[in-house]
Design a protein around this motif. Structure first.
Motif, PDB file in Angstrom:
ATOM      1  N   ILE A 213       0.885  -1.194  -0.100  1.00  0.00           N
ATOM      2  CA  ILE A 213      -0.017  -0.111   0.105  1.00  0.00           C
ATOM      3  C   ILE A 213       0.758   1.127   0.079  1.00  0.00           C
ATOM      4  O   ILE A 213       0.709   2.148  -0.551  1.00  0.00           O
ATOM      5  N   ALA A 218       1.777   8.567  -2.583  1.00  0.00           N
ATOM      6  CA  ALA A 218       2.210   9.651  -3.376  1.00  0.00           C
ATOM      7  C   ALA A 218       2.617  10.976  -2.472  1.00  0.00           C
ATOM      8  O   ALA A 218       2.508  10.822  -1.191  1.00  0.00           O
ATOM      9  N   PHE A 221       0.289  12.011   0.682  1.00  0.00           N
ATOM     10  CA  PHE A 221       0.347  11.056   1.588  1.00  0.00           C
ATOM     11  C   PHE A 221       1.731  11.298   2.464  1.00  0.00           C
ATOM     12  O   PHE A 221       1.706  11.543   3.776  1.00  0.00           O
TER      13      PHE A 221
ATOM     14  N   ILE B 126       0.210   8.119 -10.538  1.00  0.00           N
ATOM     15  CA  ILE B 126       0.114   8.447  -9.226  1.00  0.00           C
ATOM     16  C   ILE B 126       1.086   9.813  -9.150  1.00  0.00           C
ATOM     17  O   ILE B 126       2.264   9.640  -8.571  1.00  0.00           O
ATOM     18  N   ARG B 146       4.999   6.428 -10.641  1.00  0.00           N
ATOM     19  CA  ARG B 146       4.228   5.060 -10.838  1.00  0.00           C
ATOM     20  C   ARG B 146       2.780   5.409 -11.631  1.00  0.00           C
ATOM     21  O   ARG B 146       2.233   6.350 -11.070  1.00  0.00           O
ATOM     22  N   ILE B 175       2.530  -0.116 -13.530  1.00  0.00           N
ATOM     23  CA  ILE B 175       2.138  -1.509 -12.790  1.00  0.00           C
ATOM     24  C   ILE B 175       0.634  -1.851 -13.154  1.00  0.00           C
ATOM     25  O   ILE B 175       0.016  -0.854 -13.225  1.00  0.00           O
ATOM     26  N   MET B 177      -2.765  -3.885 -11.756  1.00  0.00           N
ATOM     27  CA  MET B 177      -3.252  -4.801 -10.776  1.00  0.00           C
ATOM     28  C   MET B 177      -5.009  -4.594 -11.059  1.00  0.00           C
ATOM     29  O   MET B 177      -5.466  -3.986 -12.084  1.00  0.00           O
ATOM     30  N   HIS B 181      -8.279  -3.948  -6.375  1.00  0.00           N
ATOM     31  CA  HIS B 181      -7.243  -3.698  -5.567  1.00  0.00           C
ATOM     32  C   HIS B 181      -6.509  -2.260  -5.454  1.00  0.00           C
ATOM     33  O   HIS B 181      -6.372  -1.539  -4.345  1.00  0.00           O
ATOM     34  N   ARG B 184      -8.985  -0.010  -3.431  1.00  0.00           N
ATOM     35  CA  ARG B 184      -8.886  -0.043  -1.808  1.00  0.00           C
ATOM     36  C   ARG B 184      -7.664   0.579  -1.282  1.00  0.00           C
ATOM     37  O   ARG B 184      -7.597   1.291  -0.378  1.00  0.00           O
ATOM     38  N   MET B 185      -6.600   0.302  -2.114  1.00  0.00           N
ATOM     39  CA  MET B 185      -5.235   0.781  -1.795  1.00  0.00           C
ATOM     40  C   MET B 185      -5.102   2.311  -1.832  1.00  0.00           C
ATOM     41  O   MET B 185      -4.701   3.157  -0.810  1.00  0.00           O
ATOM     42  N   ILE B 188      -7.025   4.331   0.934  1.00  0.00           N
ATOM     43  CA  ILE B 188      -6.427   4.516   2.294  1.00  0.00           C
ATOM     44  C   ILE B 188      -5.437   5.699   2.076  1.00  0.00           C
ATOM     45  O   ILE B 188      -5.060   6.385   2.983  1.00  0.00           O
ATOM     46  N   THR B 189      -4.378   5.677   1.074  1.00  0.00           N
ATOM     47  CA  THR B 189      -3.271   6.373   1.044  1.00  0.00           C
ATOM     48  C   THR B 189      -3.792   7.920   0.394  1.00  0.00           C
ATOM     49  O   THR B 189      -2.735   8.807   0.609  1.00  0.00           O
ATOM     50  N   TRP B 289       9.809   4.956  -0.441  1.00  0.00           N
ATOM     51  CA  TRP B 289       9.009   4.880  -1.460  1.00  0.00           C
ATOM     52  C   TRP B 289       8.308   6.056  -1.920  1.00  0.00           C
ATOM     53  O   TRP B 289       7.943   6.097  -3.194  1.00  0.00           O
TER      54      TRP B 289
END
Lengths: 292, 292
Positions: A213, A218, A221, B126, B146, B175, B177, B181, B184-185, B188-189, B289
């Motif tokens: 996650i 980015a 956050f 992102i 990303r 990436i 996905m 997924h 949901r990710m 949160i962020t 990250w």
């Protein structure tokens, strides 16, 4: 009148007191900056970095001849430190601190000394970073920043003038207000945001896939959670030191989140947009206050 | 195989699509970047700034000969725009979008066309800032960032390769996905933090003395609330577009705040320190990250 002290004693040499020592010495404001602490290692490092002229582990030695004592220790250490310093404080010693909550400082000093000295001027520089320790100190930390002093009804005007003089020497603007007003304002703009940021990252850290996650987090956050990299012990002390005001602010915020959740649940586009628009307008209109 | 389109059509030229146009033209990746929109003013500005080679208000004209169409419009506009483009889409046209939620894009495209085209590759770079509009666009926005693509089970591999090629041309890492997924990710962020920041500033804006309170806000508050300066309409659409995942994240966070309030209420120093310490450790360990 004691407006220009010759010798200043810094008790504890972290980010704030270390930066203060660097700035006072650079400004040539005082004859000597003395460091006092429990361990020699950070004090020796403070001397190497130029934050103090000399240091001691002995309160008697460090306080002898010091006109002004700045408590740069965490809020949780104020009471114990004041009890240790007590035998060496004279009636002339001006005292101040740099804690982020002020009611608890007044209470802890009273508890340590049996009274609150008229020459103790509670203070709070609105400056800092998420880093801590003297390694993170820098001389310009207070340039153009505000410092809030919260003298009580009994505080000596001379003592307040001395502390104000010190902060102005390092480039800060000094404002005076009541302890209660300070603690309520800072609960909203500082203590609550720290709690919220720590809470979000803690929640995330308990998700089994938090590694992944975080990989897709980015800049938003990163900035939102910057304060969650702050010192846990320091912020524990602040949240508990300003407990009532923090609980009030948190309760108000939790009511607001409930209302926001209801807007999202009801897919109330107009209601949600109104909240977001009001927030953006308020922040954009006041950016000049905190972008300096 | 359509991996290297010659003409790209940008539908809407805001921060993201404008930056994409600037970067694609600077890279010399395509023969022509065409802008399509409802109003000529931002399109003319996009041409002046170098984000498009030419522009049109007419879908037929803009889409003629375009191998790849990038929807750079807000999430709330996807359905209407797809209905308008429908007559001029060919079986060969590869489509993608840049929206911050993906399930709602799939749903809205289906609603507009009656099916989800196998050559539509939902995407989400992102990257971004709290600013919006083509004036805020810059060619390096995607460098080292990303981009998440969320092709469905039916999405053409060729179409996915084309969109991946485009993002790699402008320096991004791609990436892949699932829609669920991703949603949901990002709830949160990104989506939850925006809601929390908007909520805090909105709460503050309703305090009678918010002018004074904001005067004593510091860097922590500035960074925590930076995302509350984001576009209200865009974020309204994102929160409603990703409604279920946002509600889940918000519910989890509200439970956590309740637990935090209980720790503060009980003056549980160890409990509070443990939460703060876990948050700091997680953030510090993953800084690499999101500090890129």
């Amino acid at each position: 009148m004691n407006a220009q002290p010759r010798r200043i004693c810094l008790v504890g040499v972290g980010l704030i007191a270390g930066s203060l020592g660097l700035a006072l010495r650079r400004a040539g404001a005082v004859t000597e900056v003395v460091g006092l602490g429990r361990r020699s290692e950070p004090l020796a490092r403070a001397r190497e970095l130029g934050a103090v002229d000399r240091y001691s582990l002995d309160p008697a030695e460090a306080l002898a001849g010091s006109d002004l004592v700045v408590l740069g220790v965490p809020l949780g250490a104020i009471r114990g430190v004041m009890a240790q310093l007590r035998p060496w404080l004279t009636d002339d010693t001006v005292l101040t601190d740099v804690g982020s909550a002020k009611g608890c400082v007044v209470g802890d000093v009273k508890a340590a000394l049996g009274h609150f000295p008229t020459r103790f001027v509670p203070g709070h520089p609105i400056a800092g970073t998420e880093h801590s320790g003297v390694e993170a100190a820098f001389a310009t930390l207070f340039q153009g920043r505000r410092v809030i002093l919260t003298p009580t009804a009994d505080t000596s005007g001379d003592a307040t003038a001395t502390v104000q003089w010190m902060w102005e020497c390092v480039g800060a603007e000094v404002i005076t207000m009541s302890v209660e007003h300070h603690d309520r304002m800072l609960a909203i703009t500082s203590h609550l945001p720290h709690l919220l940021a720590f809470g979000l990252v803690d929640m995330l850290s308990r998700a089994p896939d938090h590694e992944e996650i975080l990989r897709y987090a980015a800049g938003g956050f990163r900035d939102f959670t910057r304060i969650a990299s702050s010192d846990p012990v320091m912020w524990r002390d602040i949240c508990l030191g300003n407990r009532e005001a923090v609980l009030d602010a948190l309760a108000g915020y939790r009511r607001d989140l409930e209302a926001l959740a209801e807007l999202v649940e009801a897919a109330d586009a107009d209601g949600l947009e109104a909240v977001f628009r009001s927030a953006k307008q308020t922040r954009d209109a006041h950016l000049h206050w905190f972008e300096r």
